[in-house]
Design an enzyme around this catalytic site. Structure first.
Site, PDB file in Angstrom:
ATOM      1  N   ARG A 183     -63.131  -7.464  95.764  1.00  0.00           N
ATOM      2  CA  ARG A 183     -63.749  -6.645  96.817  1.00  0.00           C
ATOM      3  C   ARG A 183     -62.767  -6.224  97.899  1.00  0.00           C
ATOM      4  O   ARG A 183     -62.851  -5.116  98.386  1.00  0.00           O
ATOM      5  CB  ARG A 183     -64.998  -7.332  97.377  1.00  0.00           C
ATOM      6  CG  ARG A 183     -64.793  -8.361  98.418  1.00  0.00           C
ATOM      7  CD  ARG A 183     -65.876  -9.389  98.377  1.00  0.00           C
ATOM      8  NE  ARG A 183     -65.678 -10.274  97.246  1.00  0.00           N
ATOM      9  CZ  ARG A 183     -66.472 -10.361  96.197  1.00  0.00           C
ATOM     10  NH1 ARG A 183     -67.549  -9.640  96.127  1.00  0.00           N
ATOM     11  NH2 ARG A 183     -66.193 -11.173  95.212  1.00  0.00           N
ATOM     12  N   THR A 184     -61.840  -7.082  98.269  1.00  0.00           N
ATOM     13  CA  THR A 184     -60.979  -6.706  99.392  1.00  0.00           C
ATOM     14  C   THR A 184     -60.079  -5.536  99.007  1.00  0.00           C
ATOM     15  O   THR A 184     -59.948  -4.566  99.744  1.00  0.00           O
ATOM     16  CB  THR A 184     -60.149  -7.912  99.874  1.00  0.00           C
ATOM     17  OG1 THR A 184     -61.054  -8.966 100.201  1.00  0.00           O
ATOM     18  CG2 THR A 184     -59.350  -7.575 101.116  1.00  0.00           C
ATOM     19  N   LYS A 215     -40.012 -11.150  88.917  1.00  0.00           N
ATOM     20  CA  LYS A 215     -38.563 -11.167  88.632  1.00  0.00           C
ATOM     21  C   LYS A 215     -37.794 -11.844  89.751  1.00  0.00           C
ATOM     22  O   LYS A 215     -36.573 -11.885  89.739  1.00  0.00           O
ATOM     23  CB  LYS A 215     -38.038  -9.738  88.490  1.00  0.00           C
ATOM     24  CG  LYS A 215     -38.669  -8.922  87.387  1.00  0.00           C
ATOM     25  CD  LYS A 215     -38.001  -7.549  87.354  1.00  0.00           C
ATOM     26  CE  LYS A 215     -38.747  -6.561  86.487  1.00  0.00           C
ATOM     27  NZ  LYS A 215     -38.294  -5.190  86.727  1.00  0.00           N
ATOM     28  N   ARG A 250     -51.856  -8.773 100.212  1.00  0.00           N
ATOM     29  CA  ARG A 250     -52.387 -10.139 100.082  1.00  0.00           C
ATOM     30  C   ARG A 250     -51.349 -10.963  99.341  1.00  0.00           C
ATOM     31  O   ARG A 250     -50.768 -10.502  98.346  1.00  0.00           O
ATOM     32  CB  ARG A 250     -53.703 -10.121  99.311  1.00  0.00           C
ATOM     33  CG  ARG A 250     -54.164 -11.522  98.924  1.00  0.00           C
ATOM     34  CD  ARG A 250     -55.552 -11.531  98.361  1.00  0.00           C
ATOM     35  NE  ARG A 250     -56.528 -11.280  99.401  1.00  0.00           N
ATOM     36  CZ  ARG A 250     -57.849 -11.407  99.233  1.00  0.00           C
ATOM     37  NH1 ARG A 250     -58.325 -11.777  98.064  1.00  0.00           N
ATOM     38  NH2 ARG A 250     -58.684 -11.162 100.220  1.00  0.00           N
ATOM     39  N   HIS A 254     -56.999 -14.019 107.628  1.00  0.00           N
ATOM     40  CA  HIS A 254     -57.591 -12.902 106.889  1.00  0.00           C
ATOM     41  C   HIS A 254     -58.292 -12.002 107.914  1.00  0.00           C
ATOM     42  O   HIS A 254     -59.512 -11.944 107.973  1.00  0.00           O
ATOM     43  CB  HIS A 254     -58.589 -13.456 105.859  1.00  0.00           C
ATOM     44  CG  HIS A 254     -59.075 -12.479 104.842  1.00  0.00           C
ATOM     45  ND1 HIS A 254     -58.862 -11.112 104.929  1.00  0.00           N
ATOM     46  CD2 HIS A 254     -59.795 -12.673 103.706  1.00  0.00           C
ATOM     47  CE1 HIS A 254     -59.417 -10.522 103.882  1.00  0.00           C
ATOM     48  NE2 HIS A 254     -59.990 -11.447 103.133  1.00  0.00           N
TER      49      HIS A 254
HETATM   50  C1  NCD Z   1     -62.176 -14.420 100.905  1.00  0.00           C
HETATM   51  C2  NCD Z   1     -60.677 -14.590 100.783  1.00  0.00           C
HETATM   52  O1  NCD Z   1     -60.043 -13.953  99.933  1.00  0.00           O
HETATM   53  O2  NCD Z   1     -60.148 -15.360 101.552  1.00  0.00           O
HETATM   54  N1  NCD Z   1     -62.696 -13.395 100.108  1.00  0.00           N
HETATM   55  C3  NCD Z   1     -62.585 -12.102 100.447  1.00  0.00           C
HETATM   56  O3  NCD Z   1     -61.652 -11.648 101.060  1.00  0.00           O
HETATM   57  N2  NCD Z   1     -63.592 -11.324 100.094  1.00  0.00           N
HETATM   58  C4  NCD Z   1     -62.892 -15.695 100.719  1.00  0.00           C
HETATM   59  C5  NCD Z   1     -62.668 -16.459  99.458  1.00  0.00           C
HETATM   60  O4  NCD Z   1     -61.933 -16.045  98.551  1.00  0.00           O
HETATM   61  O5  NCD Z   1     -63.252 -17.543  99.364  1.00  0.00           O
END
Ligand code: NCD
Length: 360
Positions: A51-52, A80, A101, A129
């Protein structure tokens, strides 16, 4: 160049402006449909995400921009041995803005220091986050009409749960908020973090009892136990089912409370809560897209305005610098070559992940 590494990079007034902008985008999406025209967002995700990443991409398309992306971490040059710094130096030539990320705490700061374009932290290990927090804040604000004088009950993995860390950092800056942190003993918030919150005079309680916390909650913020941060799989198995919200448990919560979760859920919220009028976790994902639109819009505008004046998160030299070793085994300083590991004065915290350090 303005980036978003930590939610504290934005003042309360700026967060409020982002929320107002998201409201405006919800009401009049057509006004913004070309605001990122001819601009490119690169999504660099070195950890699994559904989703992110898609939320960032949908946000960029909503602003009329383009997206480039590596399909998965295993397809990237990181396999690599390329450093984060090199990757970001290259990405800066391809994209106008980057969302990254990464599994290591502090990786987002490394990226920001190397990039020539704004970088958005889409999650750095168990650290922060901030864009999930923006989603959470819009959800809370749309529900209660305010971000102050609220009791937030955060439940689950508070040690590794980066969404809770960022949410706490943000909401503790609004007056009158109280925090009840519900977790197994082993998954309490990092001790330094609690000390920092208490030092700021914030009302924070830690408990293992969900049912005793629920009657006080305005916001019930459930989280998943972060399997990927555990060295010992048995420890994860032992702790993963610690809390489950179901219809029976929800009888302890008030009718005006709301249930949130950054998702994915893996058993923390029973499906029977989905039809409970207090459930907000799917609205959160919509709000996340809108806040990411507001954020990208703002960062691109600021980058255009300030393209000459660089205000990066520089780690400045000083006569009193000391070198250090970070105590956090998941810190980016353990993996990335060539980082500046200097602290200034007596501050014994890692610049990248905030853990205690040993000065060498
Ligand atoms: C969260 C994350 O990645 O930290 N999820 C997200 O961003 N939708 C929470 C999780 O993974 O538990």
């Amino acid at each position: 160049m303005r980036s978003l590494i930590n939610i504290s990079d934005f003042s309360v007034a700026e967060i409020d402006e982002l929320i107002a902008c998201a409201h405006e985008m919800i009401a009049h999406p057509e006004k913004y449909q070309d605001s990122a025209k001819n601009k490119i967002l690169a999504t660099l995700f070195y950890e699994p995400s559904t989703r992110t990443r898609l939320s960032f991409e949908a946000a960029m398309y909503g602003l009329g921009g383009h997206v480039i992306s590596v399909p998965s971490a295993s397809n990237s040059s990181a396999t690599k041995g390329e450093t984060i710094a090199d990757t970001l130096a290259v990405m800066s030539n391809y994209a106008d803005i980057v969302a990254m990320r990464h599994p290591h705490d502090g990786a987002a700061l490394v990226a920001t220091n190397a990039a020539h374009v704004p970088v958005i932290n889409a999650g750095d290990g168990g650290h922060f986050h901030p864009t999930q927090t923006l989603a959470d804040m819009l959800t809370i604000e749309r529900e209660f009409g305010r971000l102050e004088n609220l009791t937030i009950v955060a439940v689950g993995d508070l040690l590794y749960g980066r969404t809770v860390h960022s949410l706490l950092h943000a909401m503790m800056r609004y007056p009158g908020n109280r925090f009840i942190m519900v977790s197994p003993e082993e998954l309490r918030l990092p001790r330094d973090f609690v000390a920092h919150v208490q030092l700021a005079g914030i009302d924070i309680i830690e408990t293992t009892s969900l049912t005793s916390a629920l009657p006080h909650a305005d916001v019930i913020y459930m989280t998943r136990v972060q399997q990927e941060r555990f060295d010992d799989p048995h420890e994860y198995e032992r702790l993963k089912g610690a809390y489950e919200l179901d219809a029976q448990t929800m009888t302890h919560a008030s009718d005006t409370s709301i249930v949130m979760h950054p998702l994915p859920r893996v058993g923390e919220i029973a499906p029977d809560i989905d039809s409970d009028p207090r459930a907000r976790y799917f609205e959160q994902t919509y709000n996340g897209k809108m806040m990411r639109m507001a954020l990208i819009h703002r960062l691109l505008r600021e980058a255009a305005e300030a393209s000459q004046s660089q205000t990066r998160h520089e780690i400045s030299e000083s006569q009193e610098t000391k070198f250090y070793r970070c105590s956090n085994p998941r810190c980016v300083t353990k993996y990335e070559r060539g980082l500046a590991l200097r602290i200034r004065g007596a501050e014994p915290q890692c610049t990248y992940c905030d853990y205690p350090v040993t000065v060498i």
